[in-house]
Enzyme design. Structure first.
Site, PDB file in Angstrom:
ATOM      1  NE  ARG A 122       0.876   3.220  12.864  1.00  0.00           N
ATOM      2  CZ  ARG A 122       0.653   3.142  11.553  1.00  0.00           C
ATOM      3  NH1 ARG A 122      -0.251   2.297  11.086  1.00  0.00           N
ATOM      4  NH2 ARG A 122       1.341   3.890  10.713  1.00  0.00           N
ATOM      5  NE  ARG A 153       0.901   4.113  -1.610  1.00  0.00           N
ATOM      6  CZ  ARG A 153       1.782   3.136  -1.712  1.00  0.00           C
ATOM      7  NH1 ARG A 153       2.333   2.869  -2.889  1.00  0.00           N
ATOM      8  NH2 ARG A 153       2.129   2.426  -0.663  1.00  0.00           N
ATOM      9  NE  ARG A 203       2.388   8.443   6.284  1.00  0.00           N
ATOM     10  CZ  ARG A 203       2.516   7.382   7.083  1.00  0.00           C
ATOM     11  NH1 ARG A 203       2.910   7.544   8.350  1.00  0.00           N
ATOM     12  NH2 ARG A 203       2.255   6.181   6.629  1.00  0.00           N
TER      13      ARG A 203
END
Length: 291
Positions: free
Chosen positions: A207, A172, A248
């Site tokens: 979601r 990441r 995020r």
């Protein structure tokens, strides 16, 4: 020298052989000889074929003795290609999970995510898992050094070595990339799915996850089955809210820039907002070209 004289002799001998073969064929046709259905393959041809076979054998033998023939080509050795080593990255909701499934089906690689590695090691009670659990229980991030050790241990498994790997969402950061390379872990390609932030928010906030099957649904694009039992157990993750997603996404953008720079030689960006099959086809073309 002897070699040149012998080459000249073979040339003259070959010319005479051809002349004799022509004469034998002419005589055969002139006499009107024909093979019957019960005759042997060379019946009626006299000694012409036998003479040609013997002449060819003599010529070849002499040429080989004096090294006048070309050596037989070495048999081609087909080397098996090494299995693919693939990095894939994308913001939450970029369609990365869908593309990972297709890549696994296409190339047969082992799909690896750091979250799965952590859970496996903690559940199995490995030494690395115990160290990781200590940080997780305190709500702290697992250090890069420990994550690299966990990833390296996974990639050393025989099945992963044989089939190749698809490392999902890791590294990441550029620091993690450097640590991976230092540990001898290099990829063939780095796939980066790029999706506009507003589309990501819409995708993620709707979601829902089935905790029993692990299946992730989308209320708009991929609705869950009408089964009341399934509907009742669906979970909306706390970090799938719009407020949490904005944070995020900001963190993702901070990290991905450095990762792109570190893997610039093998990275390729794909528009993850388009049709998933077209994205999959573009990924296949890129991976196959690099392998």
């Amino acid at each position: 020298g002897t070699r040149e004289n012998m080459a000249g002799f073979l040339g003259r001998f070959a010319q005479r052989t051809v002349h004799s073969a022509r004469k034998a064929a002419f005589d055969f046709c002139k006499n009107g000889q024909r093979m019957s259905s019960s005759a042997q393959p060379n019946a009626g041809l006299g000694n012409g074929p036998k003479f040609l076979i013997a002449a060819a054998g003599i010529t070849g033998g002499i040429a080989a003795y004096y090294g006048l023939t070309s050596p037989a080509p070495a048999p081609e050795i087909k080397r098996k290609k090494p299995p693919p080593h693939i990095f894939i990255s994308g913001a939450p909701g970029s369609g990365k999970g869908t593309q990972c499934e297709m890549i696994v089906q296409r190339y047969g690689v082992v799909h690896i995510s750091t979250g799965d590695i952590l859970r496996e090691n903690v559940k199995a009670g490995t030494d690395l898992g115990k160290k990781a659990k200590d940080f997780m229980d305190r709500g702290a991030l697992v250090p890069d050094e420990l994550m690299i050790d966990l990833v390296k241990a996974k990639l050393d498994e025989p099945e992963v070595k044989q089939r190749g790997w698809l490392l999902d969402g890791f590294p990441r950061t550029a620091e993690q990339g450097k640590a991976l390379e230092k540990a001898g872990i290099k990829g063939d390609v780095f796939l980066l799915l790029d999706v506009p932030d507003d589309i990501i928010v819409e995708r993620v906030c709707l979601r829902r996850t089935d905790p029993v099957t692990g299946k992730i649904y989308h209320l708009k694009f991929n609705p869950p089955p009408a089964d009341p039992e399934v509907q009742a157990r669906l979970v909306h993750r706390s970090d799938d809210t719009e407020e949490a997603m904005v944070k995020r996404i900001e963190q993702y953008h901070k990290n991905v820039g450095a990762v792109k720079g570190y893997y610039q030689d093998i990275i390729q960006e794909f528009d993850g907002s388009g049709d998933k099959m077209k994205v999959a086809a573009a990924i296949t073309d890129f991976v196959s070209a690099k392998k």
